[in-house]
Design an enzyme around this catalytic site. Structure first.
Site, PDB file in Angstrom:
ATOM      1  N   HIS A 134      36.980  83.509  31.302  1.00 14.20           N
ATOM      2  CA  HIS A 134      37.178  82.407  30.349  1.00 14.20           C
ATOM      3  C   HIS A 134      37.983  82.951  29.170  1.00 14.20           C
ATOM      4  O   HIS A 134      37.885  84.132  28.839  1.00 14.20           O
ATOM      5  CB  HIS A 134      35.794  81.938  29.886  1.00 14.20           C
ATOM      6  CG  HIS A 134      35.785  80.699  29.051  1.00 14.20           C
ATOM      7  ND1 HIS A 134      36.090  80.693  27.713  1.00 14.20           N
ATOM      8  CD2 HIS A 134      35.490  79.415  29.364  1.00 14.20           C
ATOM      9  CE1 HIS A 134      35.975  79.464  27.234  1.00 14.20           C
ATOM     10  NE2 HIS A 134      35.615  78.675  28.216  1.00 14.20           N
ATOM     11  N   ASP A 211      29.713  88.449  29.996  1.00  5.38           N
ATOM     12  CA  ASP A 211      29.767  87.080  29.497  1.00  5.38           C
ATOM     13  C   ASP A 211      28.833  86.261  30.384  1.00  5.38           C
ATOM     14  O   ASP A 211      29.171  85.919  31.515  1.00  5.38           O
ATOM     15  CB  ASP A 211      31.216  86.578  29.575  1.00  5.38           C
ATOM     16  CG  ASP A 211      31.312  85.079  29.338  1.00  5.38           C
ATOM     17  OD1 ASP A 211      30.278  84.435  29.085  1.00  5.38           O
ATOM     18  OD2 ASP A 211      32.435  84.555  29.418  1.00  5.38           O
ATOM     19  N   LYS A 237      24.572  75.497  27.208  1.00  7.69           N
ATOM     20  CA  LYS A 237      24.672  75.402  28.674  1.00  7.69           C
ATOM     21  C   LYS A 237      23.303  75.587  29.332  1.00  7.69           C
ATOM     22  O   LYS A 237      23.117  75.311  30.508  1.00  7.69           O
ATOM     23  CB  LYS A 237      25.644  76.455  29.202  1.00  7.69           C
ATOM     24  CG  LYS A 237      27.070  76.193  28.718  1.00  7.69           C
ATOM     25  CD  LYS A 237      28.030  77.207  29.248  1.00  7.69           C
ATOM     26  CE  LYS A 237      29.269  77.324  28.421  1.00  7.69           C
ATOM     27  NZ  LYS A 237      30.295  76.322  28.681  1.00  7.69           N
TER      28      LYS A 237
HETATM   29  N1  7TS Z   1      32.393  82.086  29.080  1.00  6.04           N
HETATM   30  C1  7TS Z   1      32.163  81.283  30.123  1.00  6.04           C
HETATM   31  C2  7TS Z   1      31.967  81.878  31.490  1.00  6.04           C
HETATM   32  C3  7TS Z   1      32.072  79.909  29.929  1.00  6.04           C
HETATM   33  O1  7TS Z   1      31.824  79.109  30.960  1.00  6.04           O
HETATM   34  C4  7TS Z   1      32.273  79.386  28.623  1.00  6.04           C
HETATM   35  C5  7TS Z   1      32.300  77.899  28.368  1.00  6.04           C
HETATM   36  C6  7TS Z   1      32.462  80.270  27.567  1.00  6.04           C
HETATM   37  C7  7TS Z   1      32.527  81.624  27.842  1.00  6.04           C
HETATM   38  C8  7TS Z   1      32.566  79.818  26.141  1.00  6.04           C
HETATM   39  O2  7TS Z   1      31.354  79.300  25.709  1.00  6.04           O
HETATM   40  P1  7TS Z   1      31.198  78.646  24.259  1.00  6.04           P
HETATM   41  O3  7TS Z   1      29.866  77.993  24.291  1.00  6.04           O
HETATM   42  O4  7TS Z   1      31.252  79.769  23.264  1.00  6.04           O
HETATM   43  O5  7TS Z   1      32.333  77.682  24.104  1.00  6.04           O
HETATM   44  N2  7TS Z   1      32.755  77.157  29.469  1.00  6.04           N
HETATM   45  C9  7TS Z   1      33.212  75.883  29.452  1.00  6.04           C
HETATM   46  C10 7TS Z   1      33.658  75.229  30.608  1.00  6.04           C
HETATM   47  O6  7TS Z   1      33.633  75.724  31.719  1.00  6.04           O
HETATM   48  N3  7TS Z   1      34.068  74.001  30.272  1.00  6.04           N
HETATM   49  O7  7TS Z   1      33.911  73.846  28.966  1.00  6.04           O
HETATM   50  C11 7TS Z   1      33.375  75.006  28.438  1.00  6.04           C
END
Ligand code: 7TS
Length: 417
Positions: A134, A211, A237
């Site tokens: 990501h 991650d 999540k």
């Molecule tokens: N790493 C992974 C594997 C993720 O799925 C996401 C968010 C992040 C990092 C970042 O997370 P945040 O909460 O700090 O934004 N993934 C997604 C997705 O798959 N669609 O929208 C956000």
């Protein structure tokens, strides 16, 4: 898989309909159709236990933490710290000193890149990533590369979305200072061999960051058994609120790292000429923290922990197996991400239909899927696509929702292709 086979695969102490009753939003309609929420990988819906914990914290027990000598502040502080202990137990960390609250996984990775990166990574040192990361596990390292002259190396993926251990072994070497990889891909659902990669990293004298944004939801996470040095995730999540995330790090490493941000709460003494830092984890929690968000995350962990993890895994495995069987019925549909043992996230493309158009058409049937690059542009390039559509499943997802998805996709294909 037949319905009977799904029932068999699902342990008797798992009742998805009872679980759905916990999530108020799941009973609403969208465009006059029952909501079919298939975007849990982006953000999961919230059970009332979490919503109520947040409401209770604000309506009954709210004050700033770590400051007041009065009852409410002490109560708020003890609730906030109790949430930290829930996180510790959930991921089997050795101590609450190792649990740093952040606003999300993205901030947690930026914290490590800034603090660990500035202290321990210099020009010519190598950071090993994969092409399926990501953006939040790519861009902070790109910033560090600009600041330090370090080198980023990327382990390639296979066509089914898996990542081979021998490819990690080929890239990790004496110059590697850090290996930073996703536990589970948010696009492909691939589960990476974290323990083995951590062993390779440590044999090379490097540290390992995971991650865990998707891993914390779909895998059993025991940070000590995984053998990594940092594990990060976001609360939203995991059926918790937005605005809260976790950095777990080994105590000796966090101790050796300089502060990330300066401000209240993270100091021991402040002089005009010099400051000294508070102990862990306060050193990394400058300013008023996300108090109620942390309490909400604690409630989400209580909620998740109240279900048999094997039953949840079996339920999600049955769903992804069923989805992978049924989706190819849609003419021209190609599954993206078919690695063995993958988690319940499925990307796909349909010949002649752009993923954004597919998502827009599905929305009219009440079906929420994500379309785009999913914040993984290097992965899209490696896959040779500009975007995918993605359905992702959670604890509350139903087999019948996959039937609705497939029917809506068939209609969308007729309209678009
Ligand atoms: N790493 C992974 C594997 C993720 O799925 C996401 C968010 C992040 C990092 C970042 O997370 P945040 O909460 O700090 O934004 N993934 C997604 C997705 O798959 N669609 O929208 C956000």
């Amino acid at each position: 898989m037949t319905t009977a086979a799904i029932r068999k695969a699902t342990l008797p102490n798992f009742d998805v309909n009872r679980i759905r009753d916990d999530f108020p939003i799941l009973s609403r309609k969208v465009h006059g159709k029952p909501l079919v929420y298939l975007d849990s990988a982006a953000s999961a819906q919230k059970p009332r236990q979490v919503i109520e914990a947040i409401t209770r914290a604000y309506s009954e027990d709210y004050a700033n933490v770590h400051r007041g000598a009065y009852y409410l502040s002490e109560k708020s502080t003890s609730d906030y710290e109790a949430a930290r202990e829930k996180v510790r137990a959930f991921i089997n960390a050795a101590s609450t000193a190792e649990i740093v609250f952040t606003k999300g996984a993205t901030e947690a990775i930026n914290l490590v890149a800034s603090s660990f990166g500035r202290a321990f990574i210099k020009a010519g040192d190598e950071i090993v990533l994969t092409t399926l990361e990501h953006h939040s596990n790519l861009v902070p390292w790109d910033l560090l590369r600009s600041a330090t002259g370090c080198v980023l190396r990327h382990v390639p993926i296979q066509t089914d979305g898996s990542v081979r251990l021998e490819d990690f072994a080929a890239v990790i070497g004496p110059k590697t200072k850090l290996v930073a990889v996703a536990h589970i891909s948010n696009v492909l659902g691939t589960i990476l061999p974290i323990r083995q990669v951590a062993d390779l990293a440590h044999a090379a004298g490097a540290k390992m960051l995971v991650d865990g944004c998707q891993g914390i939801v779909h895998a059993a996470v025991d940070v000590q058994a995984l053998g990594c040095d940092f594990y990060v995730f976001s609360g939203h999540k995991l059926y918790g609120p937005t605005g809260i995330g976790v950095l777990w790090g080994r105590e000796n490493l966090l101790d050796a790292m300089p502060p990330y941000q300066g401000g209240g709460d993270m100091i021991e003494t402040v002089g005009l000429d010099a400051c000294t830092w508070a102990g862990l984890p306060a050193k990394f929690e400058a300013g008023t923290p996300p108090i109620v968000e942390a309490i909400g995350l604690g409630a989400a962990i209580d909620y998740v922990a109240s279900h048999d993890p094997d039953a949840v895994r079996a339920h999600e495995h049955a769903l992804i197996t069923y989805a992978m069987e049924r989706l190819p019925e849609v003419p021209g549909l190609r599954l993206i991400g078919t690695a063995p043992g993958k988690a319940s996230v499925q990307s796909f493309v349909i010949d002649g239909a752009h993923p954004h158009d597919i998502a827009t058409v599905l929305d009219r049937s009440g079906v929420c899927v994500r379309a785009g690059h999913h914040c993984a542009q290097p992965l899209m390039e490696a896959l040779g696509v500009s975007a995918t559509a993605r359905a992702s499943f959670g604890i509350y997802s139903l087999q019948s929702e996959i039937d609705v998805l497939v029917a809506a996709l068939k209609k969308a294909r007729e309209m678009l292709a």
